[in-house]
Design a protein around this motif. Structure first.
Motif, PDB file in Angstrom:
ATOM      1  N   PHE A 244      31.087 -50.837 -55.573  1.00 49.58           N
ATOM      2  CA  PHE A 244      31.366 -51.828 -56.610  1.00 49.58           C
ATOM      3  C   PHE A 244      30.209 -51.880 -57.610  1.00 49.58           C
ATOM      4  CE2 PHE A 244      31.247 -56.182 -58.296  1.00 49.58           C
ATOM      5  CZ  PHE A 244      32.549 -56.287 -58.783  1.00 49.58           C
ATOM      6  N   THR A 245      30.543 -51.822 -58.893  1.00 44.46           N
ATOM      7  CA  THR A 245      29.516 -51.819 -59.937  1.00 44.46           C
ATOM      8  C   THR A 245      28.919 -53.205 -60.118  1.00 44.46           C
ATOM      9  OG1 THR A 245      30.603 -50.011 -61.116  1.00 44.46           O
ATOM     10  CG2 THR A 245      29.020 -51.328 -62.357  1.00 44.46           C
ATOM     11  N   ALA A 246      27.584 -53.282 -60.001  1.00 45.78           N
ATOM     12  CA  ALA A 246      26.868 -54.551 -60.183  1.00 45.78           C
ATOM     13  C   ALA A 246      25.684 -54.281 -61.083  1.00 45.78           C
ATOM     14  CB  ALA A 246      26.404 -55.101 -58.833  1.00 45.78           C
ATOM     15  N   ASP A 247      25.905 -54.346 -62.394  1.00 45.40           N
ATOM     16  CA  ASP A 247      24.848 -54.047 -63.354  1.00 45.40           C
ATOM     17  C   ASP A 247      23.681 -55.017 -63.190  1.00 45.40           C
ATOM     18  OD1 ASP A 247      26.258 -51.970 -64.453  1.00 45.40           O
ATOM     19  OD2 ASP A 247      27.258 -53.241 -65.945  1.00 45.40           O
ATOM     20  N   VAL A 248      22.469 -54.477 -63.225  1.00 48.22           N
ATOM     21  CA  VAL A 248      21.267 -55.281 -63.037  1.00 48.22           C
ATOM     22  C   VAL A 248      20.399 -55.177 -64.283  1.00 48.22           C
ATOM     23  CG1 VAL A 248      19.234 -55.677 -61.614  1.00 48.22           C
ATOM     24  CG2 VAL A 248      21.356 -54.858 -60.560  1.00 48.22           C
ATOM     25  N   GLY A 249      20.346 -56.258 -65.088  1.00 51.94           N
ATOM     26  CA  GLY A 249      19.508 -56.259 -66.282  1.00 51.94           C
ATOM     27  C   GLY A 249      19.810 -55.078 -67.187  1.00 51.94           C
ATOM     28  N   ILE A 250      18.753 -54.328 -67.517  1.00 54.64           N
ATOM     29  CA  ILE A 250      18.927 -53.161 -68.389  1.00 54.64           C
ATOM     30  C   ILE A 250      19.482 -51.968 -67.628  1.00 54.64           C
ATOM     31  CG2 ILE A 250      17.093 -53.885 -69.970  1.00 54.64           C
ATOM     32  CD1 ILE A 250      15.265 -51.851 -68.608  1.00 54.64           C
ATOM     33  N   LYS A 251      19.519 -52.092 -66.276  1.00 52.55           N
ATOM     34  CA  LYS A 251      20.088 -51.020 -65.470  1.00 52.55           C
ATOM     35  C   LYS A 251      21.603 -51.170 -65.432  1.00 52.55           C
ATOM     36  CE  LYS A 251      16.320 -49.854 -62.299  1.00 52.55           C
ATOM     37  NZ  LYS A 251      15.968 -49.688 -60.869  1.00 52.55           N
ATOM     38  N   LYS A 252      22.308 -50.159 -65.881  1.00 54.32           N
ATOM     39  CA  LYS A 252      23.760 -50.192 -65.871  1.00 54.32           C
ATOM     40  C   LYS A 252      24.279 -49.227 -64.800  1.00 54.32           C
ATOM     41  CE  LYS A 252      23.780 -53.046 -69.299  1.00 54.32           C
ATOM     42  NZ  LYS A 252      24.143 -54.452 -69.086  1.00 54.32           N
ATOM     43  N   GLY A 253      25.406 -49.595 -64.234  1.00 55.89           N
ATOM     44  CA  GLY A 253      26.013 -48.731 -63.237  1.00 55.89           C
ATOM     45  C   GLY A 253      25.432 -48.866 -61.846  1.00 55.89           C
ATOM     46  N   GLU A 254      24.617 -49.908 -61.606  1.00 57.65           N
ATOM     47  CA  GLU A 254      24.119 -50.162 -60.252  1.00 57.65           C
ATOM     48  C   GLU A 254      25.298 -50.503 -59.350  1.00 57.65           C
ATOM     49  OE1 GLU A 254      20.719 -50.663 -58.822  1.00 57.65           O
ATOM     50  OE2 GLU A 254      20.358 -49.208 -60.407  1.00 57.65           O
ATOM     51  N   LYS A 255      25.310 -49.949 -58.186  1.00 62.89           N
ATOM     52  CA  LYS A 255      26.472 -50.140 -57.306  1.00 62.89           C
ATOM     53  C   LYS A 255      26.060 -50.735 -55.969  1.00 62.89           C
ATOM     54  CE  LYS A 255      29.034 -46.273 -59.364  1.00 62.89           C
ATOM     55  NZ  LYS A 255      29.990 -47.148 -60.063  1.00 62.89           N
ATOM     56  N   VAL A 256      26.901 -51.641 -55.481  1.00 60.26           N
ATOM     57  CA  VAL A 256      26.748 -52.183 -54.148  1.00 60.26           C
ATOM     58  C   VAL A 256      27.790 -51.499 -53.272  1.00 60.26           C
ATOM     59  CG1 VAL A 256      28.356 -54.095 -54.567  1.00 60.26           C
ATOM     60  CG2 VAL A 256      26.578 -54.328 -52.815  1.00 60.26           C
ATOM     61  N   ASP A 257      27.477 -51.333 -52.010  1.00 59.94           N
ATOM     62  CA  ASP A 257      28.343 -50.529 -51.135  1.00 59.94           C
ATOM     63  C   ASP A 257      29.783 -51.025 -51.094  1.00 59.94           C
ATOM     64  OD1 ASP A 257      26.498 -48.539 -50.222  1.00 59.94           O
ATOM     65  OD2 ASP A 257      25.507 -50.115 -49.076  1.00 59.94           O
ATOM     66  N   TYR A 258      29.956 -52.338 -50.894  1.00 59.06           N
ATOM     67  CA  TYR A 258      31.308 -52.902 -50.856  1.00 59.06           C
ATOM     68  C   TYR A 258      31.297 -54.292 -51.490  1.00 59.06           C
ATOM     69  CZ  TYR A 258      32.055 -49.362 -47.227  1.00 59.06           C
ATOM     70  OH  TYR A 258      32.120 -48.176 -46.526  1.00 59.06           O
ATOM     71  N   ALA A 259      32.430 -54.661 -52.064  1.00 54.86           N
ATOM     72  CA  ALA A 259      32.632 -56.034 -52.529  1.00 54.86           C
ATOM     73  C   ALA A 259      34.007 -56.480 -52.051  1.00 54.86           C
ATOM     74  CB  ALA A 259      32.546 -56.112 -54.048  1.00 54.86           C
ATOM     75  N   ILE A 260      34.048 -57.627 -51.401  1.00 57.71           N
ATOM     76  CA  ILE A 260      35.331 -58.219 -51.026  1.00 57.71           C
ATOM     77  C   ILE A 260      35.788 -59.068 -52.209  1.00 57.71           C
ATOM     78  CG2 ILE A 260      36.478 -59.845 -49.471  1.00 57.71           C
ATOM     79  CD1 ILE A 260      34.630 -58.894 -47.256  1.00 57.71           C
ATOM     80  N   LEU A 261      36.993 -58.778 -52.693  1.00 61.12           N
ATOM     81  CA  LEU A 261      37.486 -59.412 -53.912  1.00 61.12           C
ATOM     82  C   LEU A 261      38.551 -60.466 -53.618  1.00 61.12           C
ATOM     83  CD1 LEU A 261      37.954 -56.187 -56.098  1.00 61.12           C
ATOM     84  CD2 LEU A 261      35.900 -57.584 -55.830  1.00 61.12           C
ATOM     85  N   SER A 262      38.564 -61.482 -54.455  1.00 58.01           N
ATOM     86  CA  SER A 262      39.613 -62.496 -54.434  1.00 58.01           C
ATOM     87  C   SER A 262      40.027 -62.738 -55.869  1.00 58.01           C
ATOM     88  CB  SER A 262      39.100 -63.797 -53.803  1.00 58.01           C
ATOM     89  OG  SER A 262      40.083 -64.805 -53.859  1.00 58.01           O
ATOM     90  N   GLU A 263      41.287 -62.490 -56.143  1.00 56.60           N
ATOM     91  CA  GLU A 263      41.810 -62.610 -57.513  1.00 56.60           C
ATOM     92  C   GLU A 263      40.996 -61.758 -58.489  1.00 56.60           C
ATOM     93  OE1 GLU A 263      41.941 -66.751 -58.418  1.00 56.60           O
ATOM     94  OE2 GLU A 263      43.559 -67.179 -56.996  1.00 56.60           O
ATOM     95  N   GLY A 264      40.619 -60.589 -58.029  1.00 55.28           N
ATOM     96  CA  GLY A 264      39.911 -59.640 -58.873  1.00 55.28           C
ATOM     97  C   GLY A 264      38.417 -59.880 -59.024  1.00 55.28           C
ATOM     98  N   LYS A 265      37.886 -60.962 -58.426  1.00 51.74           N
ATOM     99  CA  LYS A 265      36.467 -61.280 -58.546  1.00 51.74           C
ATOM    100  C   LYS A 265      35.778 -61.158 -57.188  1.00 51.74           C
ATOM    101  CE  LYS A 265      37.067 -64.472 -62.446  1.00 51.74           C
ATOM    102  NZ  LYS A 265      36.824 -65.844 -62.950  1.00 51.74           N
ATOM    103  N   PRO A 266      34.536 -60.669 -57.173  1.00 51.38           N
ATOM    104  CA  PRO A 266      33.813 -60.517 -55.903  1.00 51.38           C
ATOM    105  C   PRO A 266      33.420 -61.872 -55.311  1.00 51.38           C
ATOM    106  CG  PRO A 266      32.373 -59.996 -57.740  1.00 51.38           C
ATOM    107  CD  PRO A 266      33.746 -60.176 -58.323  1.00 51.38           C
TER     108      PRO A 266
END
Length: 341
Positions: free
Chosen positions: A37-59
């Protein structure tokens, strides 16, 4: 499978994904359990977390995984960065064996430095299972978990602190206790004098409480067994035989637990023990041919071996953490004993 897992990917596939599948999540549905799952951090784009559990499309839960052989402490900061860039309320750091649950109790939308809930999957207790159950898909409720997270966090910290003091009381803890029980001048030598006394007192207190609970359990048998003898108070003292074998408190607690497990099927007075240098034997009628189980306390693990098969066949081996855990094997202990009745 633990010994055969050597990579982070193997940890995810063999342990982490099945764990969340058991909690009811469809780990093969990216709209519910999204990998990388893409989790952009500040100026770093495309940072990814291994998994995100989603509800209504939001983590709602972020999961960061490490290899099964890695420790988790040095990875907290990475998950910390991920947490602040999403709408997730919870984050989990795991190596498949240990699980750390974080939220934002200290400052809104900023992940706490310390987890509010931690457990080891190889040492699960009832209280852990009750908390894990709150994260099932069918019962997941952010407000419900958040409302109890603070209490859980500080309760865990308190228990951890006390556990450490019971094993090795710190100078600060000893000073506090000495102030409560000693009116004289508190010099350095006084603190040194009281340290072993307080250490011994804490151990005896725990042993006495365990003994009281076991005695109460034995007393609670039905009216037809109202005369069942109770476990004698002497079990809280270690016993050393003439041949140098030391019968420890833990071994005697194991003996008492087995008596409790068998109380509805066998007169406790028929249960005996014999200590050996390598293991602790519990038997029926003081007859070594009727040994029920052997208890082993080793450096890296504790386990029992049940006499449920001939010597040349494979016997049941069950690991445990504390003597009271042996009670979880009550059914197989009863079954093993009945073959000698």
């Amino acid at each position: 499978m633990k010994e055969s897992i050597t990579t982070e990917e193997a940890t995810k596939t063999a342990i982490v994904m099945p764990f969340f599948q058991i909690l009811g999540y469809d780990v093969f549905n990216p709209m519910e359990f999204n990998p990388e799952f893409t989790a952009d951090v500040g100026i770093k784009k495309g940072e990814k977390v291994d998994y995100a559990i989603l509800s209504e499309g939001k983590p709602v839960i972020l999961i960061e995984c490490k290899g099964i052989t890695q420790t988790l402490t040095k990875h907290d900061s990475q998950l910390f960065r991920y947490f602040g860039t999403t709408t997730s309320k919870f984050s989990i750091l795991t190596n498949g064996i240990e699980y750390k649950f974080f939220t934002d109790l200290e400052e809104t939308n900023k992940m706490d430095v310390t987890p509010f809930f931690t457990f080891n999957i190889l040492d699960l207790r009832d209280i852990h299972i009750a908390e894990i159950a709150k994260f099932r898909k069918s019962t997941f409720d952010v407000d419900n978990i958040t409302s109890t997270a603070s209490e859980l966090k500080y309760l865990s910290a308190f228990k951890s602190y006390l556990s450490t003091q019971f094993d090795l009381p710190s100078e600060k803890f000893v000073k506090f206790m000495v102030n409560e029980i000693y009116d004289g001048v508190k010099t350095k030598s006084t603190i040194e004098k009281f340290t072993p006394i307080i250490h011994k007192g804490l151990k005896q207190l725990i042993n006495e409480q365990v003994n009281d609970k076991l005695n109460a359990a034995l007393k609670s048998t039905d009216d037809n067994k109202s005369n069942t003898p109770i476990v004698k108070e002497e079990i809280i003292e270690e016993i050393e035989s003439s041949d140098g074998i030391v019968t420890t408190n833990e071994e005697l607690e194991s003996y008492a637990v087995v008596r409790v497990a068998l109380r509805d099927d066998v007169d406790p007075e028929r249960i005996f023990y014999r200590d050996n240098k390598s293991y602790f034997n519990i038997m029926l009628d003081d007859n070594i041919r009727k040994w029920i189980l052997r208890v082993y306390f080793e450096k890296n693990r504790n386990f029992i071996v049940l006499n449920d098969a001939p010597k040349d066949k494979e016997r049941t081996i069950i690991e445990f953490v504390k003597p009271l855990d042996i009670l979880d094997s009550k059914d197989i202990i009863i079954k093993t004993t009945k073959q000698f009745l």
